[in-house]
Design a protein around this motif. Structure first.
Motif, PDB file in Angstrom:
ATOM      1  N   ALA A 278       0.831  -1.204   0.000  1.00 23.67           N
ATOM      2  CA  ALA A 278       0.000   0.000   0.000  1.00 23.67           C
ATOM      3  C   ALA A 278       0.867   1.256   0.000  1.00 23.67           C
ATOM      4  CB  ALA A 278      -0.926   0.002   1.211  1.00 23.67           C
ATOM      5  N   GLY A 279       0.528   2.177  -0.895  1.00 20.53           N
ATOM      6  CA  GLY A 279       1.237   3.447  -0.975  1.00 20.53           C
ATOM      7  C   GLY A 279       2.426   3.446  -1.909  1.00 20.53           C
ATOM      8  N   PHE A 280       2.761   2.288  -2.480  1.00 18.91           N
ATOM      9  CA  PHE A 280       3.926   2.198  -3.365  1.00 18.91           C
ATOM     10  C   PHE A 280       3.489   2.108  -4.822  1.00 18.91           C
ATOM     11  CE2 PHE A 280       5.588   0.702   0.684  1.00 18.91           C
ATOM     12  CZ  PHE A 280       6.808   1.367   0.748  1.00 18.91           C
ATOM     13  N   THR A 281       4.406   2.479  -5.707  1.00 15.95           N
ATOM     14  CA  THR A 281       4.169   2.442  -7.145  1.00 15.95           C
ATOM     15  C   THR A 281       5.352   1.789  -7.833  1.00 15.95           C
ATOM     16  OG1 THR A 281       2.809   4.453  -7.105  1.00 15.95           O
ATOM     17  CG2 THR A 281       3.796   3.854  -9.216  1.00 15.95           C
ATOM     18  N   SER A 282       5.072   0.938  -8.790  1.00 15.26           N
ATOM     19  CA  SER A 282       6.105   0.286  -9.583  1.00 15.26           C
ATOM     20  C   SER A 282       6.293   1.026 -10.898  1.00 15.26           C
ATOM     21  CB  SER A 282       5.713  -1.168  -9.873  1.00 15.26           C
ATOM     22  OG  SER A 282       6.476  -1.708 -10.932  1.00 15.26           O
ATOM     23  N   PRO A 283       7.537   1.333 -11.305  1.00 16.66           N
ATOM     24  CA  PRO A 283       7.749   1.977 -12.607  1.00 16.66           C
ATOM     25  C   PRO A 283       7.204   1.135 -13.764  1.00 16.66           C
ATOM     26  CG  PRO A 283       9.753   2.043 -11.279  1.00 16.66           C
ATOM     27  CD  PRO A 283       8.795   1.136 -10.572  1.00 16.66           C
ATOM     28  N   ARG A 284       7.159  -0.166 -13.563  1.00 16.31           N
ATOM     29  CA  ARG A 284       6.728  -1.077 -14.621  1.00 16.31           C
ATOM     30  C   ARG A 284       5.236  -1.373 -14.577  1.00 16.31           C
ATOM     31  NH1 ARG A 284       6.554  -6.655 -14.518  1.00 16.31           N
ATOM     32  NH2 ARG A 284       7.569  -6.648 -12.476  1.00 16.31           N
ATOM     33  N   LEU A 285       4.667  -1.468 -13.366  1.00 19.57           N
ATOM     34  CA  LEU A 285       3.294  -1.923 -13.206  1.00 19.57           C
ATOM     35  C   LEU A 285       2.337  -0.852 -12.706  1.00 19.57           C
ATOM     36  CD1 LEU A 285       4.179  -5.337 -11.542  1.00 19.57           C
ATOM     37  CD2 LEU A 285       3.208  -5.053 -13.824  1.00 19.57           C
ATOM     38  N   GLY A 286       2.860   0.290 -12.314  1.00 20.24           N
ATOM     39  CA  GLY A 286       2.007   1.351 -11.806  1.00 20.24           C
ATOM     40  C   GLY A 286       1.743   1.213 -10.322  1.00 20.24           C
ATOM     41  N   ALA A 287       0.753   1.949  -9.846  1.00 17.84           N
ATOM     42  CA  ALA A 287       0.433   1.959  -8.421  1.00 17.84           C
ATOM     43  C   ALA A 287      -0.145   0.615  -8.001  1.00 17.84           C
ATOM     44  CB  ALA A 287      -0.555   3.078  -8.111  1.00 17.84           C
ATOM     45  N   PHE A 288       0.223   0.194  -6.793  1.00 19.60           N
ATOM     46  CA  PHE A 288      -0.278  -1.073  -6.270  1.00 19.60           C
ATOM     47  C   PHE A 288      -1.663  -0.859  -5.660  1.00 19.60           C
ATOM     48  CE2 PHE A 288       4.387  -2.022  -6.021  1.00 19.60           C
ATOM     49  CZ  PHE A 288       4.376  -3.000  -7.010  1.00 19.60           C
ATOM     50  N   THR A 289      -2.641  -0.745  -6.526  1.00 14.27           N
ATOM     51  CA  THR A 289      -4.040  -0.593  -6.142  1.00 14.27           C
ATOM     52  C   THR A 289      -4.881  -1.169  -7.265  1.00 14.27           C
ATOM     53  OG1 THR A 289      -5.814   1.006  -5.653  1.00 14.27           O
ATOM     54  CG2 THR A 289      -4.060   1.743  -7.106  1.00 14.27           C
ATOM     55  N   TYR A 340       8.605  -8.372  -4.327  1.00 14.00           N
ATOM     56  CA  TYR A 340       8.834  -7.153  -5.099  1.00 14.00           C
ATOM     57  C   TYR A 340      10.013  -6.353  -4.566  1.00 14.00           C
ATOM     58  CZ  TYR A 340       8.256  -2.615  -7.210  1.00 14.00           C
ATOM     59  OH  TYR A 340       8.504  -1.447  -7.895  1.00 14.00           O
ATOM     60  N   PHE A 341      10.056  -6.150  -3.266  1.00 14.88           N
ATOM     61  CA  PHE A 341      11.112  -5.295  -2.718  1.00 14.88           C
ATOM     62  C   PHE A 341      12.478  -5.980  -2.715  1.00 14.88           C
ATOM     63  CE2 PHE A 341       7.350  -3.252  -0.670  1.00 14.88           C
ATOM     64  CZ  PHE A 341       7.465  -2.047  -1.340  1.00 14.88           C
ATOM     65  N   GLU A 342      12.502  -7.298  -2.793  1.00 12.83           N
ATOM     66  CA  GLU A 342      13.787  -7.996  -2.875  1.00 12.83           C
ATOM     67  C   GLU A 342      14.253  -8.215  -4.305  1.00 12.83           C
ATOM     68  OE1 GLU A 342      14.475 -11.444  -0.497  1.00 12.83           O
ATOM     69  OE2 GLU A 342      13.203 -10.749   1.145  1.00 12.83           O
ATOM     70  N   THR A 343      13.295  -8.380  -5.251  1.00 16.01           N
ATOM     71  CA  THR A 343      13.685  -8.751  -6.615  1.00 16.01           C
ATOM     72  C   THR A 343      13.196  -7.788  -7.687  1.00 16.01           C
ATOM     73  OG1 THR A 343      11.719 -10.090  -7.157  1.00 16.01           O
ATOM     74  CG2 THR A 343      13.468 -11.158  -5.871  1.00 16.01           C
ATOM     75  N   GLY A 344      12.248  -6.929  -7.351  1.00 14.94           N
ATOM     76  CA  GLY A 344      11.674  -6.042  -8.360  1.00 14.94           C
ATOM     77  C   GLY A 344      10.543  -6.676  -9.141  1.00 14.94           C
ATOM     78  N   ARG A 345      10.188  -7.914  -8.800  1.00 14.52           N
ATOM     79  CA  ARG A 345       9.100  -8.612  -9.479  1.00 14.52           C
ATOM     80  C   ARG A 345       8.171  -9.254  -8.450  1.00 14.52           C
ATOM     81  NH1 ARG A 345       9.350  -8.973 -14.802  1.00 14.52           N
ATOM     82  NH2 ARG A 345       7.643 -10.487 -14.713  1.00 14.52           N
TER      83      ARG A 345
END
Length: 376
Positions: A278-289, A340-345
């Protein structure tokens, strides 16, 4: 020649949940060194229309099963007593099954008024506190907050409010496990949950290289056997899996749809899985919502979640864990946030969290069981 077993169907997301997390405010009055939250200085409060949208779905679900609404921060008590009370008022008592409320608090803002509210509403309380001595839970001036949290716990006890605790451990080892169990049991905690420090969100720290997670979990399990007055969340979760394996039902249970753990943020955004995103956004996938709960309701957000790319990738990660891990029935694919925070995926498999808090926990339980066998 024996035919290969048919492939498991893709992981699906269940359409209801017995636990709903609400963030009444992202604000926190502390500045813990391991905190992963990106917006803990943001002084915003959930509006009644967000609570109404969640409450409508919760009432519908309560016709089928009990629902617990967990107020989780930031620091929920930083919302203020009048505002949080007003949000609680939006929720029904339940339709056929109860709607219960719980709060996860750092305990430093507790006073008699908060305690009276908890008693009147039957709100379950869990306190985040890290054990004896100065630690990482400091206020914004850098001062240790353990004493203030203990004063809050003393008030809970004065008002007869049962409470649990969640502790964050950066140095897992047998000595620390014994120390923590003795300390929390002495406080009168009903249950203890342990989170080993994770590299997640804005926190880049992890447990020390010289740590001994397996020894920590083995010692904690041994303490729990010797003094069972306090339930141990993580140990009991692992033992439930072991009992399911012995009963021959673990694999069947593992094939059921994944229970969502929906988090609704202060501004109405719905994170249907892995609430730590919650509150984070991925450059590849967009906001986590998957959208605003006010648009289609919580049930509507869950119904469309699997079509959202980031959720689909997270479910694919669960499928990958199912295919490659013998302990899948235990951890059910882990947490997408750690991946996600360990691998980016989100479709990765094993993580450091998985190793330290699941695989080495199971190893620790085996070591403890072996010691019991040798002793007898």
């Amino acid at each position: 020649m024996r035919e290969a077993a048919p492939p498991s169907p893709p992981t699906r997301l269940a359409r209801t949940s017995s636990l709903v997390l609400l963030q009444p405010t992202p604000l926190c009055n502390l500045d813990c060194s391991y905190c992963y939250l990106p917006s803990r200085e943001l002084a915003r409060v959930m509006s009644p229309d967000v609570a109404d949208a969640v409450a409508h779905t919760v009432e519908v679900w309560s016709a089928h099963h009990p629902v617990t609404v967990l107020w989780h921060g930031g620091e929920p008590l930083a919302t203020g007593l009048p505002r949080l009370t007003a949000l609680l008022d939006r929720f029904p008592p339940g339709r056929g099954h109860p709607v219960r409320h719980a709060v996860q608090t750092n305990g430093t803002l507790l006073d008699d008024a908060w305690c009276r509210l908890f008693v009147e509403r039957g709100i379950e309380v869990s306190v985040s506190i890290d054990g004896p001595g100065p630690g990482a839970r400091a206020d914004r001036g850098g001062h240790d907050t353990t004493g203030r949290a203990l004063r809050g716990i003393a008030l809970l006890r004065e008002h007869g409010i049962p409470f649990g605790a969640v502790t964050v451990v950066s140095d897992p080892c047998p000595r620390r496990a014994v120390e923590l169990h003795r300390w929390f049991s002495g406080l009168g905690c009903r249950t203890l949950g342990v989170n080993l420090v994770e590299r997640k969100g804005v926190n880049v720290r992890s447990i020390a290289d010289e740590a001994d997670p397996a020894g920590f979990w083995a010692a904690l399990a041994a303490c729990g056997r010797a003094d069972p007055r306090m339930a141990l969340r993580d140990v009991e979760h692992a033992l439930r899996y072991v009992r399911a394996e012995v009963a021959g039902v673990a694999q069947r249970l593992a094939g059921q749809p994944v229970d969502p753990l929906p988090m609704i943020t202060w501004d109405g955004q719905v994170v249907p899985v892995s609430p730590d995103l919650a509150g984070f956004t991925s450059p590849r996938l967009g906001a986590f919502t998957v959208g605003d709960v006010r648009d289609v309701g919580l049930a509507g957000c869950l119904a469309r979640a699997e079509r959202v790319p980031w959720v689909a990738e997270a479910l694919a990660g669960i499928d990958a864990c199912r295919a490659g891990c013998a302990l899948f029935a235990y951890c059910r694919g882990g947490q997408a946030a750690n991946k996600y925070f360990e691998t980016g995926r989100l479709d990765a498999t094993e993580t450091a969290f998985c190793r330290s808090s699941r695989k080495l926990l199971m190893e620790g339980l085996i070591h403890d069981a072996e010691r019991v066998t040798l002793d007898t």
